[in-house]
Design a protein around this motif. Structure first.
Motif, PDB file in Angstrom:
ATOM      1  N   ILE A 192     -13.493  -3.572   1.409  1.00 52.85           N
ATOM      2  CA  ILE A 192     -12.463  -2.887   2.193  1.00 52.85           C
ATOM      3  C   ILE A 192     -11.099  -3.037   1.524  1.00 52.85           C
ATOM      4  O   ILE A 192     -10.340  -2.071   1.405  1.00 52.85           O
ATOM      5  N   LEU A 193     -10.799  -4.270   1.053  1.00 51.98           N
ATOM      6  CA  LEU A 193      -9.513  -4.504   0.393  1.00 51.98           C
ATOM      7  C   LEU A 193      -9.394  -3.667  -0.885  1.00 51.98           C
ATOM      8  O   LEU A 193      -8.348  -3.076  -1.153  1.00 51.98           O
ATOM      9  N   LYS A 194     -10.462  -3.584  -1.656  1.00 54.41           N
ATOM     10  CA  LYS A 194     -10.448  -2.749  -2.866  1.00 54.41           C
ATOM     11  C   LYS A 194     -10.164  -1.294  -2.507  1.00 54.41           C
ATOM     12  O   LYS A 194      -9.395  -0.619  -3.191  1.00 54.41           O
ATOM     13  N   ASP A 195     -10.786  -0.789  -1.436  1.00 55.99           N
ATOM     14  CA  ASP A 195     -10.581   0.587  -1.000  1.00 55.99           C
ATOM     15  C   ASP A 195      -9.124   0.809  -0.588  1.00 55.99           C
ATOM     16  O   ASP A 195      -8.525   1.830  -0.940  1.00 55.99           O
ATOM     17  N   ILE A 196      -8.559  -0.135   0.141  1.00 57.15           N
ATOM     18  CA  ILE A 196      -7.152  -0.017   0.567  1.00 57.15           C
ATOM     19  C   ILE A 196      -6.236  -0.006  -0.648  1.00 57.15           C
ATOM     20  O   ILE A 196      -5.311   0.805  -0.739  1.00 57.15           O
ATOM     21  N   ILE A 197      -6.488  -0.902  -1.618  1.00 53.66           N
ATOM     22  CA  ILE A 197      -5.641  -0.977  -2.810  1.00 53.66           C
ATOM     23  C   ILE A 197      -5.727   0.316  -3.622  1.00 53.66           C
ATOM     24  O   ILE A 197      -4.719   0.815  -4.120  1.00 53.66           O
ATOM     25  N   LYS A 198      -6.929   0.870  -3.760  1.00 53.02           N
ATOM     26  CA  LYS A 198      -7.106   2.094  -4.544  1.00 53.02           C
ATOM     27  C   LYS A 198      -6.466   3.311  -3.886  1.00 53.02           C
ATOM     28  O   LYS A 198      -5.933   4.184  -4.557  1.00 53.02           O
ATOM     29  N   ASN A 199      -6.527   3.405  -2.556  1.00 54.15           N
ATOM     30  CA  ASN A 199      -6.152   4.637  -1.867  1.00 54.15           C
ATOM     31  C   ASN A 199      -4.818   4.618  -1.140  1.00 54.15           C
ATOM     32  O   ASN A 199      -4.396   5.655  -0.643  1.00 54.15           O
ATOM     33  N   SER A 200      -4.163   3.464  -1.052  1.00 55.11           N
ATOM     34  CA  SER A 200      -2.925   3.414  -0.291  1.00 55.11           C
ATOM     35  C   SER A 200      -1.802   2.764  -1.104  1.00 55.11           C
ATOM     36  O   SER A 200      -1.890   1.583  -1.457  1.00 55.11           O
ATOM     37  N   PRO A 201      -0.726   3.529  -1.385  1.00 47.65           N
ATOM     38  CA  PRO A 201       0.414   2.925  -2.088  1.00 47.65           C
ATOM     39  C   PRO A 201       0.995   1.737  -1.310  1.00 47.65           C
ATOM     40  O   PRO A 201       1.372   0.733  -1.900  1.00 47.65           O
ATOM     41  N   GLU A 202       1.038   1.837  -0.001  1.00 53.34           N
ATOM     42  CA  GLU A 202       1.537   0.732   0.824  1.00 53.34           C
ATOM     43  C   GLU A 202       0.592  -0.473   0.724  1.00 53.34           C
ATOM     44  O   GLU A 202       1.032  -1.621   0.651  1.00 53.34           O
ATOM     45  N   GLY A 203      -0.710  -0.203   0.688  1.00 53.35           N
ATOM     46  CA  GLY A 203      -1.695  -1.276   0.525  1.00 53.35           C
ATOM     47  C   GLY A 203      -1.552  -1.975  -0.819  1.00 53.35           C
ATOM     48  O   GLY A 203      -1.659  -3.195  -0.909  1.00 53.35           O
ATOM     49  N   ARG A 204      -1.300  -1.189  -1.889  1.00 47.95           N
ATOM     50  CA  ARG A 204      -1.076  -1.771  -3.213  1.00 47.95           C
ATOM     51  C   ARG A 204       0.159  -2.648  -3.216  1.00 47.95           C
ATOM     52  O   ARG A 204       0.176  -3.720  -3.814  1.00 47.95           O
ATOM     53  N   LYS A 205       1.202  -2.192  -2.546  1.00 48.67           N
ATOM     54  CA  LYS A 205       2.453  -2.949  -2.499  1.00 48.67           C
ATOM     55  C   LYS A 205       2.238  -4.292  -1.777  1.00 48.67           C
ATOM     56  O   LYS A 205       2.692  -5.336  -2.256  1.00 48.67           O
ATOM     57  N   ILE A 206       1.520  -4.269  -0.675  1.00 50.18           N
ATOM     58  CA  ILE A 206       1.256  -5.503   0.080  1.00 50.18           C
ATOM     59  C   ILE A 206       0.361  -6.445  -0.727  1.00 50.18           C
ATOM     60  O   ILE A 206       0.633  -7.648  -0.835  1.00 50.18           O
ATOM     61  N   ALA A 207      -0.701  -5.914  -1.329  1.00 52.62           N
ATOM     62  CA  ALA A 207      -1.604  -6.755  -2.130  1.00 52.62           C
ATOM     63  C   ALA A 207      -0.870  -7.337  -3.336  1.00 52.62           C
ATOM     64  O   ALA A 207      -1.074  -8.500  -3.694  1.00 52.62           O
ATOM     65  N   SER A 208      -0.010  -6.552  -3.958  1.00 52.84           N
ATOM     66  CA  SER A 208       0.763  -7.038  -5.100  1.00 52.84           C
ATOM     67  C   SER A 208       1.673  -8.192  -4.690  1.00 52.84           C
ATOM     68  O   SER A 208       1.832  -9.153  -5.438  1.00 52.84           O
ATOM     69  N   LYS A 209       2.269  -8.074  -3.516  1.00 54.80           N
ATOM     70  CA  LYS A 209       3.155  -9.135  -3.025  1.00 54.80           C
ATOM     71  C   LYS A 209       2.401 -10.453  -2.902  1.00 54.80           C
ATOM     72  O   LYS A 209       2.934 -11.517  -3.216  1.00 54.80           O
ATOM     73  N   TRP A 210       1.150 -10.406  -2.473  1.00 56.78           N
ATOM     74  CA  TRP A 210       0.361 -11.617  -2.252  1.00 56.78           C
ATOM     75  C   TRP A 210      -0.365 -12.115  -3.499  1.00 56.78           C
ATOM     76  O   TRP A 210      -0.601 -13.310  -3.645  1.00 56.78           O
ATOM     77  N   LEU A 211      -0.749 -11.206  -4.404  1.00 52.55           N
ATOM     78  CA  LEU A 211      -1.617 -11.599  -5.513  1.00 52.55           C
ATOM     79  C   LEU A 211      -0.946 -11.616  -6.888  1.00 52.55           C
ATOM     80  O   LEU A 211      -1.484 -12.220  -7.816  1.00 52.55           O
TER      81      LEU A 211
END
Length: 192
Positions: free
Chosen positions: A29-48
Motif C-alpha cells: 500500500i505504501l509503495k502504491d501511495i508513493i508511486k501515485n501521489s505527489p503528497e504521499g511522496r513528500k510525506i514518505a520522503s520526510k520520514w525516510l
C-alpha cells in the motif's frame, strides 16, 4: 456521494484496519501511495530521506571556526533549496551502525550516540559448574541466549571486563555501513 477517502469519519476506521493488516500488505500500500501521489511522496520522503548536507558523521579533521561557518552556510542553503522544491542531493535517513548493530537516524548522530563493546562477550569459566562440565555439558552448553538472560554475570567482555549487566565501555559516533568499503576479492596469493 463522496469517496471513502474523503469521509473524515473513515479515518479512525482506516487506522483500526491498518493495525490488522500484514506488514507485506502495508508495504504494498505504501509503495502504491508513493508511486501515485505527489503528497504521499513528500510525506514518505520526510520520514525516510534526509538531505546529504544534514548527515552528521564523526569529523575527520579538527573543525576550525571558518570550516564551521562554511558548513552552517551549506546546511542553511540546502534547507532553503529544499523549501523551493529545487533538487537537493538526498540520502537514506536511517542506517545500521557497524559498532552497536542498531538502526540510527543519520541526522541525529553525535559523539555520544553509540555505545558498544569492542569485543563480543564470552563465558566466565570460573562461574560454570565444574560437575556439569565434567558430565558433558561443556562450556558450549552454557553459551545460549537463555543462560545470558538468566545469568548475565556469567558472561563478560574481554575488552573491559564488564559483564552483561554493566554499561558499554565505548561511547562515540555511530558509523554506518559504507557500501563503497566492500572487502576486496581474494586473489590466489592470499591462499599461498
Amino acid at each position: 456521494m463522496p469517496s471513502p477517502d474523503e469521509q473524515p469519519e473513515n479515518l479512525s476506521l482506516l487506522l483500526v484496519e491498518m493495525q490488522k493488516q500484514s506488514k507485506l500488505l502495508l508495504e504494498g500500500i505504501l509503495k502504491d501511495i508513493i508511486k501515485n501521489s505527489p503528497e504521499g511522496r513528500k510525506i514518505a520522503s520526510k520520514w525516510l530521506l534526509a538531505p546529504k548536507a544534514d548527515v552528521k558523521t564523526e569529523p575527520v579533521l579538527p573543525v576550525s571556526s571558518a570550516a564551521r561557518v562554511t558548513s552552517e552556510v551549506a546546511v542553511t542553503s540546502a534547507r532553503v533549496t529544499s523549501e523551493q522544491e529545487v533538487s537537493v542531493p538526498m540520502t537514506s535517513r536511517f542506517a545500521n551502525c557497524i559498532y552497536c548493530m542498531e538502526k540510527f537516524d543519520v541526522t541525529r548522530n553525535s559523539e555520544t550516540s553509540c555505545r558498544y563493546h569492542v569485543e563480543l562477550d564470552i563465558i566466565d569459566e570460573e562461574m560454570c559448574d565444574k560437575d556439569e562440565i565434567a558430565y558433558g555439558l561443556g562450556y558450549d552448553g552454557y553459551d545460549t541466549e537463555e543462560y545470558r538472560e538468566a545469568w548475565p554475570k556469567m558472561f563478560f567482555h574481554p575488552c573491559c571486563g564488564r559483564d552483561l549487566t554493566e554499561d558499554m565501555c565505548q561511547v562515540g559516533w555511530h558509523k554506518a555501513v559504507d557500501p563503497d568499503e566492500r572487502p576486496r576479492k581474494r586473489t590466489r596469493r592470499d591462499y599461498d
